[in-house]
Motif scaffolding. Structure first.
Motif, mmCIF file in Angstrom:
data_model
loop_
_atom_site.group_PDB
_atom_site.id
_atom_site.type_symbol
_atom_site.label_atom_id
_atom_site.label_comp_id
_atom_site.label_asym_id
_atom_site.label_seq_id
_atom_site.Cartn_x
_atom_site.Cartn_y
_atom_site.Cartn_z
ATOM 1 N N SER A 43 -0.172 -8.075 -1.266
ATOM 2 C CA SER A 43 -0.081 -7.209 -0.083
ATOM 3 C C SER A 43 0.623 -7.921 1.064
ATOM 4 O O SER A 43 1.449 -7.325 1.767
ATOM 5 C CB SER A 43 -1.479 -6.762 0.354
ATOM 6 N N HIS A 44 0.300 -9.191 1.247
ATOM 7 C CA HIS A 44 0.880 -9.968 2.344
ATOM 8 C C HIS A 44 2.403 -10.077 2.176
ATOM 9 O O HIS A 44 3.162 -9.881 3.137
ATOM 10 C CB HIS A 44 0.242 -11.354 2.371
ATOM 11 N N VAL A 45 2.830 -10.366 0.970
ATOM 12 C CA VAL A 45 4.265 -10.482 0.692
ATOM 13 C C VAL A 45 4.964 -9.143 0.891
ATOM 14 O O VAL A 45 6.022 -9.067 1.526
ATOM 15 C CB VAL A 45 4.493 -11.002 -0.741
ATOM 16 N N ALA A 46 4.382 -8.079 0.342
ATOM 17 C CA ALA A 46 5.020 -6.760 0.437
ATOM 18 C C ALA A 46 5.084 -6.276 1.873
ATOM 19 O O ALA A 46 6.094 -5.685 2.302
ATOM 20 C CB ALA A 46 4.267 -5.765 -0.428
ATOM 21 N N ASP A 47 4.029 -6.518 2.636
ATOM 22 C CA ASP A 47 4.014 -6.101 4.038
ATOM 23 C C ASP A 47 5.075 -6.854 4.826
ATOM 24 O O ASP A 47 5.793 -6.274 5.648
ATOM 25 C CB ASP A 47 2.621 -6.347 4.624
ATOM 26 N N ARG A 48 5.189 -8.147 4.573
ATOM 27 C CA ARG A 48 6.205 -8.953 5.257
ATOM 28 C C ARG A 48 7.600 -8.461 4.909
ATOM 29 O O ARG A 48 8.465 -8.301 5.793
ATOM 30 C CB ARG A 48 6.044 -10.422 4.853
ATOM 31 N N VAL A 56 8.911 1.362 4.497
ATOM 32 C CA VAL A 56 7.670 1.997 4.944
ATOM 33 C C VAL A 56 6.521 1.495 4.075
ATOM 34 O O VAL A 56 6.566 1.622 2.853
ATOM 35 C CB VAL A 56 7.758 3.534 4.845
ATOM 36 N N TYR A 57 5.500 0.924 4.727
ATOM 37 C CA TYR A 57 4.355 0.374 4.004
ATOM 38 C C TYR A 57 3.163 1.304 4.177
ATOM 39 O O TYR A 57 2.753 1.603 5.303
ATOM 40 C CB TYR A 57 4.023 -1.008 4.546
ATOM 41 N N ASP A 107 0.690 0.334 -1.449
ATOM 42 C CA ASP A 107 -0.318 -0.649 -1.835
ATOM 43 C C ASP A 107 -1.554 0.059 -2.390
ATOM 44 O O ASP A 107 -1.788 1.236 -2.100
ATOM 45 C CB ASP A 107 -0.695 -1.501 -0.624
ATOM 46 N N GLU A 108 -2.328 -0.669 -3.190
ATOM 47 C CA GLU A 108 -3.504 -0.117 -3.860
ATOM 48 C C GLU A 108 -3.129 1.156 -4.623
ATOM 49 O O GLU A 108 -3.804 2.184 -4.555
ATOM 50 C CB GLU A 108 -4.634 0.132 -2.863
ATOM 51 N N ALA A 109 -2.055 1.050 -5.358
ATOM 52 C CA ALA A 109 -1.456 2.205 -6.024
ATOM 53 C C ALA A 109 -2.342 2.804 -7.108
ATOM 54 O O ALA A 109 -2.046 3.908 -7.602
ATOM 55 C CB ALA A 109 -0.097 1.822 -6.613
#
Length: 249
Positions: A43-48, A56-57, A107-109
């Motif tokens: 999540s941290h990597v994808a958000d960054r 869009v996150y 996230d949390e797909a």
């Protein structure tokens, strides 16, 4: 602790895989799957990455329906009217994404797979119509869950499994984040105690820095932290302790 983003090997593989999807031959194969155990930094990597690229996150919700998802997406985009029929909303969203080519991160797909994967089908439709990249993030089991839906699985152009961070990743994180230098021998213990879970690496670095500052240490090393508890294993209910060395505490 310094506020900085640590680009680990997982981050590098994530970015490389996104580029592969962007260069795909089949426009409709725009899905990318990111999976792995909790705490590895997905999540941290994808958000960054979303912040860096303007993607869009969204964090999926347990009660998402296709319409609920589209309303959340419209609210996140801010410039798309979230009212009207589902078809009208889908048209506005697909036109906006086709024009801006903003990628989506979900996230949390796992939550999109409820009710026969209707919500994930709608996400797939948006990807198809707008020809945008969609990054799906889930736990290790999500790959098998999606495999049951051939019409979705066939559109996954890349799958990236996040693995425990390496010793080099931890050493780099220590050098970037801690305001007190952390010696390589103690960085090795951070790696061991964390089991390569990036979330725990960050927590341990914060603890090391706090103890080092409180004790006016110029450098945090293995001898100074010998035998000290730096983390806690909630499953075994035991403290995680730095290995003892001669002359240490």
């Amino acid at each position: 602790m310094r506020k900085a983003f640590v680009k680990t090997e997982n981050y590098g593989r994530f970015v490389a895989s996104v580029r592969q999807v962007e260069q795909r031959g089949a426009a409709e194969a725009g899905l990318m799957l990111v999976h792995g155990l909790p705490g590895l930094g997905k999540s941290h990597v994808a958000d960054r990455w979303a912040v860096e690229t303007g993607a869009v996150y969204l964090r999926a919700k347990v009660d998402w329906t296709p319409r609920y998802f589209m309303r959340d997406l419209a609210h996140e985009l801010r410039t798309v009217d979230p009212t009207g029929t589902s078809q009208q909303l889908f048209t506005r969203l697909s036109e906006h994404l086709a024009r801006t080519q903003q990628a989506l991160v979900i996230d949390e797909a796992e939550f999109t797979l409820a009710q026969g994967a209707k919500t994930l089908e709608k996400i797939r439709d948006l990807s198809d119509f707008a020809e945008v990249v969609v990054v799906l993030i889930g736990m290790e089991r999500i790959q098998k869950m999606i495999a049951k839906h051939g019409q979705i699985h066939s559109r996954i152009a890349q799958a990236v499994e996040f693995t425990p961070v390496t010793l080099d990743d931890v050493r780099f994180a220590c050098s970037v984040l801690s305001e007190v230098p952390i010696a390589d021998d103690l960085a090795g213990e951070v790696h061991r105690l964390s089991n390569g879970r990036m979330r725990e690496v960050l927590n341990i670095i914060s603890t090391v820095e706090r103890v080092a500052i409180a004790n006016s240490m110029a450098t945090a090393n293995l001898e100074a932290f010998s035998g000290m508890a730096l983390s806690f294993d909630w499953q075994s209910r035991k403290q995680k302790v730095v290995r003892a060395v001669n002359g240490g505490k």
